[in-house]
Design an enzyme around this catalytic site. Sequence first.
Site, mmCIF file in Angstrom:
data_model
loop_
_atom_site.group_PDB
_atom_site.id
_atom_site.type_symbol
_atom_site.label_atom_id
_atom_site.label_comp_id
_atom_site.label_asym_id
_atom_site.label_seq_id
_atom_site.Cartn_x
_atom_site.Cartn_y
_atom_site.Cartn_z
ATOM 1 N N HIS A 102 6.148 -0.519 -8.966
ATOM 2 C CA HIS A 102 5.164 -1.601 -8.878
ATOM 3 C C HIS A 102 5.525 -2.793 -9.757
ATOM 4 O O HIS A 102 4.668 -3.601 -10.107
ATOM 5 C CB HIS A 102 3.760 -1.063 -9.189
ATOM 6 C CG HIS A 102 3.266 -0.104 -8.147
ATOM 7 N ND1 HIS A 102 2.232 0.780 -8.329
ATOM 8 C CD2 HIS A 102 3.700 0.117 -6.861
ATOM 9 C CE1 HIS A 102 2.045 1.497 -7.228
ATOM 10 N NE2 HIS A 102 2.931 1.122 -6.330
ATOM 11 N N GLN A 134 4.917 4.080 -11.597
ATOM 12 C CA GLN A 134 4.060 3.084 -10.935
ATOM 13 C C GLN A 134 3.523 2.114 -11.985
ATOM 14 O O GLN A 134 2.784 1.193 -11.665
ATOM 15 C CB GLN A 134 2.898 3.792 -10.233
ATOM 16 C CG GLN A 134 3.346 4.737 -9.117
ATOM 17 C CD GLN A 134 2.235 5.700 -8.710
ATOM 18 O OE1 GLN A 134 1.396 5.384 -7.878
ATOM 19 N NE2 GLN A 134 2.225 6.878 -9.303
#
Length: 241
Positions: free
Chosen positions: A123, A105
């Site tokens: 992300h 992430q």
Amino acid sequence: MILQDSVLKLKNMISESRNIVFFGGAGVSTESGIKDFRSADGIYMMDYKFPPESVLSHTFFKKHTEEFFDFYRKYLCFPDAKPNMAHIKLAELENQGKLKAVITQNVDGLHQLAGSNTVYELHGSALRNYCTKCGKFYDFDFVYKSNGVPKCECGGIVKPDVVLYEEGLDNDTVENAVNAIANADMLIVAGTSLTVYPAAGFIRYFSGDKLVLINKDSTAMDEKFGLVIHGKIGEVLKETV
Ligand code: OAD
């Protein structure tokens, strides 16, 4: 010591596995001097003129673009950060052919800098930036070293390829991450509070029996894991790999 027992268990699990996948979050980079979001000293806990979590939303980016970039350069850009033991040991495991993918992430690019090749960045990445008008690519330094709102030569705003709240994840990245988890015989989850969806939900695609969590603090999902080690990921992997 419980920790030593757990480390031994983890070592055995790794040596029995051939298709390990690692799923990590901000806690993987704290040992590189990068703050996470939700720890007591995390980015979201600090006093800031706007609630920090709201700054990382698409609405905020549209409405207060200059403020967004001030925050972004200060708290999400780390030009001098170096991979820590966690990144290095994971790259080593991939090199040995045991680890098939890192799913992260994080947007700091430290896994690749440590030598990992198969990295799915759920992300996005601060190392990639695109003009919102013409799509031209810009590197990290262009955004980091510019003042105010970074602008393309066509006049468009250059936006980091980072997934903000209210924005969707890249479909191919999600598909690759989910497939890697579904095919894994061991899933190591680490350095994440497992509170941000859809990312946190991806671990449900794992169907193997070696599900491990290495995290400094407990998470709401601790009971789902066969082995939970409360410790620092870099230290644990240094002793294990
Ligand atoms: P969080 O800050 O929510 O959680 C980090 C977790 O890592 C915490 O549970 C810490 O206890 C743990 N931790 C910190 N240092 C550690 C260490 N050295 N070893 C082991 N554990 C450690 O970060 P994420 O779960 O990654 O999204 O947050 C998910 C998303 O929320 C981020 O990707 C970010 C944020 O909004 C975007 O920016 C789009």
